[in-house]
Every structure is written in C-alpha cells, then in structure tokens.
Design a protein around this motif. Structure first.
Motif, PDB file in Angstrom:
ATOM      1  N   PHE A 122       0.824  -1.207   0.000  1.00 60.10           N
ATOM      2  CA  PHE A 122       0.000   0.000   0.000  1.00 60.10           C
ATOM      3  C   PHE A 122       0.859   1.258   0.000  1.00 60.10           C
ATOM      4  N   TYR A 123       2.020   1.217   0.657  1.00 64.06           N
ATOM      5  CA  TYR A 123       2.854   2.428   0.654  1.00 64.06           C
ATOM      6  C   TYR A 123       3.422   2.674  -0.739  1.00 64.06           C
ATOM      7  N   ALA A 124       3.721   1.606  -1.485  1.00 67.08           N
ATOM      8  CA  ALA A 124       4.221   1.775  -2.843  1.00 67.08           C
ATOM      9  C   ALA A 124       3.130   2.333  -3.744  1.00 67.08           C
ATOM     10  N   HIS A 160      13.063   5.606  -5.593  1.00 67.24           N
ATOM     11  CA  HIS A 160      13.188   4.321  -6.302  1.00 67.24           C
ATOM     12  C   HIS A 160      13.959   3.311  -5.454  1.00 67.24           C
ATOM     13  N   HIS A 161      15.033   3.742  -4.820  1.00 64.09           N
ATOM     14  CA  HIS A 161      15.798   2.841  -3.964  1.00 64.09           C
ATOM     15  C   HIS A 161      14.942   2.315  -2.812  1.00 64.09           C
ATOM     16  N   LEU A 162      14.137   3.192  -2.227  1.00 69.65           N
ATOM     17  CA  LEU A 162      13.285   2.781  -1.111  1.00 69.65           C
ATOM     18  C   LEU A 162      12.265   1.739  -1.555  1.00 69.65           C
ATOM     19  N   LEU A 163      11.606   1.984  -2.681  1.00 73.63           N
ATOM     20  CA  LEU A 163      10.545   1.100  -3.141  1.00 73.63           C
ATOM     21  C   LEU A 163      11.068  -0.239  -3.645  1.00 73.63           C
ATOM     22  N   ALA A 211      15.245  -3.078   4.750  1.00 74.04           N
ATOM     23  CA  ALA A 211      15.272  -2.371   6.022  1.00 74.04           C
ATOM     24  C   ALA A 211      13.906  -1.782   6.343  1.00 74.04           C
ATOM     25  N   GLU A 212      13.552  -1.842   7.628  1.00 74.41           N
ATOM     26  CA  GLU A 212      12.317  -1.205   8.078  1.00 74.41           C
ATOM     27  C   GLU A 212      12.292   0.263   7.682  1.00 74.41           C
ATOM     28  N   ALA A 213      13.464   0.905   7.688  1.00 72.40           N
ATOM     29  CA  ALA A 213      13.530   2.332   7.379  1.00 72.40           C
ATOM     30  C   ALA A 213      13.019   2.643   5.985  1.00 72.40           C
ATOM     31  N   GLU A 214      13.198   1.720   5.036  1.00 64.87           N
ATOM     32  CA  GLU A 214      12.706   1.956   3.670  1.00 64.87           C
ATOM     33  C   GLU A 214      11.191   2.161   3.680  1.00 64.87           C
ATOM     34  N   VAL A 215      10.516   1.355   4.476  1.00 64.87           N
ATOM     35  CA  VAL A 215       9.061   1.427   4.562  1.00 64.87           C
ATOM     36  C   VAL A 215       8.632   2.714   5.260  1.00 64.87           C
ATOM     37  N   TYR A 349       7.989  -3.104  -6.914  1.00 59.91           N
ATOM     38  CA  TYR A 349       7.869  -2.068  -5.885  1.00 59.91           C
ATOM     39  C   TYR A 349       6.992  -2.593  -4.743  1.00 59.91           C
ATOM     40  N   GLY A 350       7.643  -3.153  -3.718  1.00 53.78           N
ATOM     41  CA  GLY A 350       6.921  -3.653  -2.557  1.00 53.78           C
ATOM     42  C   GLY A 350       6.235  -4.984  -2.784  1.00 53.78           C
ATOM     43  N   ILE A 351       6.392  -5.566  -3.986  1.00 56.50           N
ATOM     44  CA  ILE A 351       5.696  -6.793  -4.344  1.00 56.50           C
ATOM     45  C   ILE A 351       6.672  -7.747  -5.024  1.00 56.50           C
TER      46      ILE A 351
END
Length: 418
Positions: A122-124, A160-163, A211-215, A349-351
């Motif tokens: 959902f965040y993505a 992009h790196h985070l997702l 990493a949790e931080a990405e989310v 992305y998150g999936i």
C-alpha cells in the motif's frame, strides 16, 4: 529485468483481468462495491461459482486445494479464511476456526485479519499515486521531501531505492517489548527510528535484506507530500477508492471491541495458546521474533500492516487492473520486475513477482505471532488467491504452493513477507 523488457506483458495482462470490474466480487453476506468503471453487481446478488475449462478441477469446492486446507484445519494447523476468485467470481471460499474465542465469533468472509507485511505494498501504491499526479518523482532523494536525515541518506537514497529495496539502509533493532498507547506515540517512535537508520550499503545495489527504514521513510514522504497521516491517506485513497469497506488501520481498542476483526492466537513456550491482544504481557517464544506480540502496537507502523478481509483484497487486485487505484501505466510501474532474485523471481515495488508456468504472479505475504497473510494475483488468467490466518503453525509457504499448483498446474513456494 528492467521496465522496457516487460512492455510485451501489458497487453496480455489487461486481457487477463479485464472482466473483473464488470463482474464484481462475490462475497457471501456482503454487498458488492463497484469500481471506478461504474460496473457493479447489486447488493445481495450472488453469481454461481463458474465452471468450464478455465476453472481447473483442483480449484473447485471438493478439489485438491479445498481438501488440503480442510485437512490443515482439522489438524489444528490453520484457522482463518481462504478465497479463490476467477474474473470476479468466487470459485472457492472457506472459513475455519474462531475469530474471537472469548466472544464465540467464528471466522468468516467479513472478518478483517491483520496483514503484517502483506500490507506493505500500500505504501508503494501511495507513492505512485503521488508520482502519477506529478507531486514527486521516483528519482527524488530522501532530502527532497524530508529533513533530519544524515547527509549521505538525504542526498544519495532515492524514492526508487526505497521502493525497490535497494537503499543500502540498515535499521536498529526494534523494541518489541514496548506497549504503545496512541497513534501519536507510534508515529513518533517510528519516525525517530527511521532517522536512526545507517547507510551501510551502496544505494542501487540489490540486497536481500529490506530495512524497516525503507518502509517508514516512504510513508513519511507520503505524509510530507499529501499533508495528512499515512493511515488516513491510505484509508481515503486506496481502501475507499477500491471499495475495501472492511479494511482499515484499526487500533488496539478496536481490535478488542470490534467483532469483525480476527484476534491473533499465539502459542507460548509451554505449548499453551493465548489471545495476543488480550495478553500483552506475553510474547512469542520463536527465535526469529523472540518476545514479540502484535497486540502491543496501538496501530501498525506507518507504511506497514493494516487489516483487510479476503474479499477486500480481491477488490484491491481488481482495482490495480482496471485503473481505479492507479492509471494502468503506473500500475505496470508498480508490478514491473526490477531486481532479479532467482531464475524466475524478481523484486518489484513492494511486491515480489515471479514467472510460474509461463505466467506472471504478483504476491505479498506477511506474518507475526498469531498472524499469517498472503495474496496472489495471476494477471494473465484473472485469478486471485487470498490466505488469511490467525493462529501459529500455519504452513503459509506450503499453502501458497498448493494454491499456485491448483491454479496454474505448477508448484511454487511462497515468500515476500515477514
């Protein structure tokens, strides 16, 4: 595989789920909600389970998958709901066990289950909605939208790196013993933790650890750009738009009082089973989540978790396909393979996405003490599978494999959660 390499998928993908919005979701005992396409099935109208060559025998009531899940439930290895939907019509829906033993409430399709990591996509979706509106770019760095981060993170790590899970970030250990008492307390805690993240890798280089931080940072970017809390943004722009009327970021008080939310039943070291939400002083004995109790969170961390019913997750799958939640090109950005993880599995992305028996499968799983969740989308053929559980010992990866085998004829394991 980059996005250009999946251009040929798009036409076939749209054909696979194209009939879903028109058909609606058949969910026993609850009205259907139409998508933005304007098509819906009237409340109370239930279509018969489809038959024909497109419906493999193993997916039908009494078929191999149905018998497999029934056996798990009989052995005490599954409590929850499984649902198989084909082009908007329910092929198989089964519910087992109790949602709340103390109140005598059984699990059923209208029960919302904790998603754990199965709610992270959902965040993505939220980020891509804002990108679609031109309010941010995937190439933006963390520092473009947020302050208070270390210089190397602010300037080098992009959205992009985070997702894509390639940020190179590492998060400090979480205090799983803490019992939170408000949304504000939860938000402050995870915001502080995100700012404690360290850049330990090279942004853009694939890493198996997410990493949790990405989310959390992604959720904070959503808040900074949209001007509202992440929880409220997703409720309004994803759950509401998809017609996910049974889904929300419920708080612990709601978990305790709302009869439509499944309680997580956690197994302790002595073999006894307790309702985690009603026993905050007790924690999981399992080494990989030692001492954890999901009930201690007043509300799930920004960017993580949430609650959903099985029919609502089918609605979400339809909305990804028909342009309700993202314009179709942006939905393809969400699910397009980005990072190779194996011979036929990739990170999107998150999936996690994979190629199974010649077709794509999009999937996300999650788990906590007393919580198991997974949803699968098979875009070429219009299938959606959901598994939601509320006890320990659920063989989730095996269940995913059995579901995939029933639908595609090829065995495939699980993944993508935690």
């Amino acid at each position: 595989m980059d996005l250009d390499s999946v251009r040929g998928i798009n036409r076939r993908r749209l054909l696979g789920l194209g009939g879903l919005a028109a058909a609606g979701v058949v969910a026993a005992g609850e009205p259907l909600v139409g998508s933005r396409s304007g098509h819906a099935v009237a409340a109370g109208q239930h279509l018969p389970a489809p038959t024909g060559p497109d419906i493999p025998p193993d997916t039908r009531p009494g078929g191999a998958y149905d018998r497999y899940v029934a056996k798990l439930a009989a052995e005490g290895k599954f409590s929850g709901v499984v649902l198989l939907s084909h082009k908007g019509r329910t092929v198989l829906s089964r519910s087992y066990g109790m949602a709340d033993k103390e109140k005598g409430i059984r699990n059923h399709e209208g029960i919302a289950f904790s998603l754990s990591s199965a709610g992270k996509p959902f965040y993505a979706v939220a980020i891509l909605q804002l990108a679609q509106q031109g309010k941010l770019k995937l190439s933006d760095t963390v520092g473009t939208h947020l302050k208070g981060f270390a210089k190397n993170i602010a300037e080098q790590v992009t959205i992009h790196h985070l997702l894509s899970g390639t940020s190179g970030l590492d998060s400090p250990d979480e205090n799983v013993q803490r019992v939170f008492q408000s949304r504000k307390e939860v938000h402050k805690y995870y915001k502080q933790r995100a700012r404690q993240a360290k850049l330990v890798g090279v942004p853009g280089v694939p890493d198996t650890a997410h990493a949790e931080a990405e989310v959390t940072i992604s959720a904070l970017i959503v808040e900074a750009v949209a001007g509202t809390t992440y929880w409220d943004y997703v409720q309004e722009n994803i759950f509401k738009r998809c017609g996910m009327t049974g889904s929300a970021f419920y708080t612990r008080p709601q978990w305790l009082t709302d009869e439509h939310i499944a309680h997580p039943y956690m197994t302790l070291a002595d073999g006894s089973v307790v309702d985690a939400v009603r026993n905050l002083d007790k924690g999981s004995p399992y080494p990989y989540e030692l001492g954890k109790n999901p009930g201690r969170s007043f509300i799930d961390a920004p960017g993580d978790g949430g609650f959903a019913t099985a029919p609502d997750l089918v609605r979400f799958a339809h909305a990804l396909d028909d342009g309700t939640v993202l314009d179709r090109p942006w939905a393809d950005v969400l699910t397009g393979a980005k990072i190779p993880h194996g011979p036929a599995s990739f990170g999107a992305y998150g999936i996690p996405v994979s190629i199974v028996n010649g077709q794509w499968k999009y999937q996300r799983a999650g788990g906590n003490p007393g919580v198991s969740a997974n949803w699968d989308i098979y875009p070429y053929t219009g299938w959606v599978g959901v598994i939601l559980g509320n006890c320990d010992g659920v063989p989730l990866q095996e269940m995913i494999g059995q579901e995939t085998q029933a639908i595609t004829g090829a065995s495939a394991g699980g993944g993508g959660g935690g």
